[in-house]
Design a protein around this motif. Sequence first.
Motif, PDB file in Angstrom:
ATOM      1  N   LEU A 274       0.812  -1.151   0.051  1.00  0.00           N
ATOM      2  CA  LEU A 274      -0.140   0.005   0.033  1.00  0.00           C
ATOM      3  C   LEU A 274       0.906   1.259   0.132  1.00  0.00           C
ATOM      4  N   PRO A 275       0.609   2.272  -0.704  1.00  0.00           N
ATOM      5  CA  PRO A 275       1.427   3.385  -0.871  1.00  0.00           C
ATOM      6  C   PRO A 275       1.406   4.122   0.708  1.00  0.00           C
ATOM      7  N   GLN A 276       2.290   4.745   1.100  1.00  0.00           N
ATOM      8  CA  GLN A 276       2.459   5.334   2.444  1.00  0.00           C
ATOM      9  C   GLN A 276       1.785   6.496   2.487  1.00  0.00           C
ATOM     10  N   ALA A 277       1.443   7.165   1.452  1.00  0.00           N
ATOM     11  CA  ALA A 277       0.849   8.526   1.442  1.00  0.00           C
ATOM     12  C   ALA A 277       0.052   8.602   0.073  1.00  0.00           C
ATOM     13  N   THR A 278      -1.091   9.140   0.165  1.00  0.00           N
ATOM     14  CA  THR A 278      -1.793   9.677  -1.086  1.00  0.00           C
ATOM     15  C   THR A 278      -2.228  11.061  -1.151  1.00  0.00           C
ATOM     16  N   ALA A 279      -2.630  11.567  -2.016  1.00  0.00           N
ATOM     17  CA  ALA A 279      -3.471  12.706  -2.219  1.00  0.00           C
ATOM     18  C   ALA A 279      -4.110  12.898  -3.446  1.00  0.00           C
ATOM     19  N   THR A 280      -5.093  13.843  -3.570  1.00  0.00           N
ATOM     20  CA  THR A 280      -5.934  13.942  -4.821  1.00  0.00           C
ATOM     21  C   THR A 280      -6.023  15.358  -4.916  1.00  0.00           C
ATOM     22  N   LEU A 281      -5.801  15.827  -6.086  1.00  0.00           N
ATOM     23  CA  LEU A 281      -6.036  17.142  -6.557  1.00  0.00           C
ATOM     24  C   LEU A 281      -7.183  17.461  -7.696  1.00  0.00           C
ATOM     25  N   ALA A 282      -7.853  18.278  -7.385  1.00  0.00           N
ATOM     26  CA  ALA A 282      -8.943  18.807  -8.693  1.00  0.00           C
ATOM     27  C   ALA A 282      -8.840  19.997  -9.101  1.00  0.00           C
ATOM     28  N   PHE A 283      -8.770  20.140 -10.301  1.00  0.00           N
ATOM     29  CA  PHE A 283      -8.551  21.474 -10.931  1.00  0.00           C
ATOM     30  C   PHE A 283      -9.945  21.702 -11.945  1.00  0.00           C
ATOM     31  N   ALA A 284     -10.345  22.895 -12.041  1.00  0.00           N
ATOM     32  CA  ALA A 284     -11.271  23.305 -13.172  1.00  0.00           C
ATOM     33  C   ALA A 284     -10.664  23.673 -14.324  1.00  0.00           C
TER      34      ALA A 284
ATOM     35  N   GLY B  71      -3.271  27.471 -17.043  1.00  0.00           N
ATOM     36  CA  GLY B  71      -4.721  28.143 -16.645  1.00  0.00           C
ATOM     37  C   GLY B  71      -5.834  27.522 -15.867  1.00  0.00           C
ATOM     38  N   MET B  72      -5.394  26.534 -15.305  1.00  0.00           N
ATOM     39  CA  MET B  72      -6.427  25.779 -14.373  1.00  0.00           C
ATOM     40  C   MET B  72      -6.671  26.135 -12.871  1.00  0.00           C
ATOM     41  N   GLU B  73      -7.729  26.223 -12.478  1.00  0.00           N
ATOM     42  CA  GLU B  73      -7.826  26.813 -11.240  1.00  0.00           C
ATOM     43  C   GLU B  73      -8.137  25.461 -10.224  1.00  0.00           C
ATOM     44  N   PRO B  74      -7.422  25.472  -9.059  1.00  0.00           N
ATOM     45  CA  PRO B  74      -7.410  24.347  -8.161  1.00  0.00           C
ATOM     46  C   PRO B  74      -8.733  24.543  -7.518  1.00  0.00           C
ATOM     47  N   VAL B  75      -9.602  23.310  -7.481  1.00  0.00           N
ATOM     48  CA  VAL B  75     -11.053  23.451  -6.694  1.00  0.00           C
ATOM     49  C   VAL B  75     -10.961  22.521  -5.338  1.00  0.00           C
ATOM     50  N   LEU B  76     -10.156  21.809  -5.271  1.00  0.00           N
ATOM     51  CA  LEU B  76     -10.194  20.714  -4.160  1.00  0.00           C
ATOM     52  C   LEU B  76      -8.927  19.943  -4.177  1.00  0.00           C
ATOM     53  N   GLU B  77      -8.408  19.631  -2.678  1.00  0.00           N
ATOM     54  CA  GLU B  77      -7.378  19.105  -2.567  1.00  0.00           C
ATOM     55  C   GLU B  77      -7.517  18.348  -1.259  1.00  0.00           C
ATOM     56  N   GLY B  78      -7.271  16.876  -1.232  1.00  0.00           N
ATOM     57  CA  GLY B  78      -7.411  16.178  -0.126  1.00  0.00           C
ATOM     58  C   GLY B  78      -7.126  14.776  -0.601  1.00  0.00           C
ATOM     59  N   ALA B  79      -7.969  13.746   0.087  1.00  0.00           N
ATOM     60  CA  ALA B  79      -7.633  12.404  -0.136  1.00  0.00           C
ATOM     61  C   ALA B  79      -9.200  11.887  -1.081  1.00  0.00           C
TER      62      ALA B  79
END
Lengths: 483, 397
Positions: free
Chosen positions: B196-206, B266-274
Amino acid sequence: MSRTPSAAIMRGMVADRLGELDRAELEREVQAIVGADGVLRTEAERRVYDGDAYTLHRAQPDAVALPRTTEEVSAVVVLCARRGIPVVARGAGTGLSGGATPVRGGVVLSTMRMNRILRVDPASRLITAQAGATNASLTRAAAPHGLHFAPDPSSQVVSTIGGNVAENAGGPHTLKYGVTANHVVAMTVVLADGRVTRLGSDADDAPGPDLARLFVGSEGTLGIVTEVTARLTPLPEAWRTLLAVFDDVEDCTATVTAIIAEGIVPAALEMIDEIILRAIERALSAGLPEDAAAVLVIEVDGPDAGLDRDADRVEAICRAHRARDVRRAADEEERARLWMARKKGVGAVGRLAPNMVTQDGVIPRTRLPEALRRIAEIGRRRRVRVCNVFHAGDGNLHPCIVYDQRDADEVLRVEQANREIVELCLAMGGSITGEHGVGIEKLSFMRAMFAESDLDAMRSVRRALDPAGLLNPGKLLPESPSA
Amino acid sequence: MTASERPTGAGGRFVLDGRPADAVAAPAESELADALASARGACAAVVPWGAGTDVETGNPLRTGIWWALSTERMAGVRELSPDDMVVTAGAGTTLGEVLQALLPFRQWLPIDPPGGERATLGGAFAAGVPGLRRAAHGSMADRVLGVVAALADGRRARSGARVVKSVAGYDLARLLSGSRGGLAVLTQITLRVSPLPQATATLAFAAASGEEAALAAQGLSMERLDPAWAAVATGTPAVLLVGVEGNADHVADRGARMGRVLREHGMEPVLEGAGEPPAWAPPADAVAAATLGCPRGETAAVVGRLEREVDGLLADPLAGRVLAWWQCGAQEGRITEAVRASASPAGHVTWTRLPPAWRLRIDAFEGEVADPALVAALKRALDPYGLLSPGRSIGRV
């Protein structure tokens, strides 16, 4: 250098030679297809094509053709199909299992003039090359785009992509990146009736059975691969290459298991024992410790950030298993020197005695300490000299036995030891070959690994694609008992 | 009919092309040969059936009578060797069961087939449709080490081994991957698992459009900042989701660098988390859906051509795939025209969902698919009676 005998492998493989007149006629017909410079005329020239790096058994081809195109390959295959003559495809002849030995004569189709890189598509990370392009030439073509072809057999400077496909070649970095089958996406093949088709797709996961990858590892028995499209892998941003030095082989092998169990998947995890360390030092002066019982070459790669953390964990595990020293390659030059030493390790062993055999069995890697102990016992009992340089992370053993073929008693003992090592791998739940292929060398072991019904299913596949059995006959599958 | 077979009846869960199975056999492995012989005696076709999560894809079954062959009694993890990172399980084992078995060892099987954790290993392997985790972890076929299967005549066929490398004999697993049960019945599978990965993250961009989002994902690749997975979803706005895996240092560094590159696009971050990657499956209410496979460098172009023609779209810019779907009111001619006009000439199309009447006219598999003549030859060799899923595969074999 010759390889060990394998008793009775050649039984039933007596070449059905063409008469001299028929041979001359065949040569003329082949020449009409590939041109005057595409046929080898003299027996001396043809003798080079009587086998590969498995040199114990040789068999003369009736003709050797050097086609330049898929169309020429197809025409030669049609000719052979019409005359009922075997066709054996051959790359650089570096195979270690006799896959390119024309055991029933016929035409050897060398891909040496089919060596062009046809396309590099960095955006889709694909490369297409003719079958005779060397493994290393793919990576050279991809390098300007920050990409590489990941399978890296020790023979990569000369071995061809077609040969790599036929044998499903691996290499040290397959621990993380996989074997050839994991990187081939499509190929152009000439089928047994001469029809040309493309298997797979530039787009991943083409619907239907994965025919392209069925052909990978099929040793030229299902069709002749003339072009290969492979996936390219980004060059890692950074590497950390470690050399861990051990005074005890068991500590070394236990370290391998511990690293994997810790959840670290290095890019490579290779072991070299003391005999080979000394041979390498004599041949290359690579700076390896000649007084160690064994060393591990461990490479972790990926993004630079976080890589030291992984390397530190690896080093801590090594030291916890009594590594007396753990060095890190300071720069690319030192890293390259370490890898050159590893990849030339088997060649260096050739200096120890006139002859050598290299095994290719696979075991569950957790059983490495026991396996090496038992292989050493086999060596002692059979009074043969066994040394080890292998892909420890994969559990893919390459015990090398050095001997003198002029000593008939020693040859017999080598043969016995060799067989016992393969049987040991099977008894441990492993495989008779991890990356060298079955060819003729391992043919007699197929029944030990598979039931007759398993082999029958494989025979059905072969008959479906090559009903006359003319493509590289006498390889990979033992004949049916009812045949 | 043997004791392990039971009739279903309309409304049962074993329904294909709108037709319920005439019988359901759920044999144990030791009973499989008898079950296949019984079906042959009854002149019934046999459709191997896992959880049924992806069984609807395929051409119409070419038969009068059909039996579902459930793998539910071929389930269970049979051997787990965490230190070797290898698992062997029955074909009817669900992905969820395998994940549960691996969790105590901090390991996982990083596949996410369309059916998610409900999918069986056998079904997911036979379907050969990976999810978005394919980019970093490969397809299921990349992880298979060995298989055991039953041929149509009941004979057992095994290939591969339980070790991480073996090139002994033909790799029959490759034939079964993507065969959708048309060549043999998979009974057991051995797979390589991962830590299993030790850490994960998910980013969302519009992004302004799906095409722009896909181009931005390609930009990450060109910078050699490959995420573990990436998904483009159309809508207002379109969204690019990227997942990062690794150790904590790596995830933090890569997440920051990706963010910079995407903002440059030119993309805007809308979310960051898991977060988990979205399932590679159309919504339940979609009436038609297709997956368009293309060379990964063409993903943005395919998305651009298609996004105004669909009711919804999910793209995997790292693997070169676009999943498009349509809801009620979809017109056959318009949809097929849009898909064929948008598909890459070097790619392929799989119609994953179609109204039954359309299936008669639309081949489920188009473009660069497995050579139909070879598929037919292999079918004749391994299933000479045409017992297994006749008509459903490439070229309606």
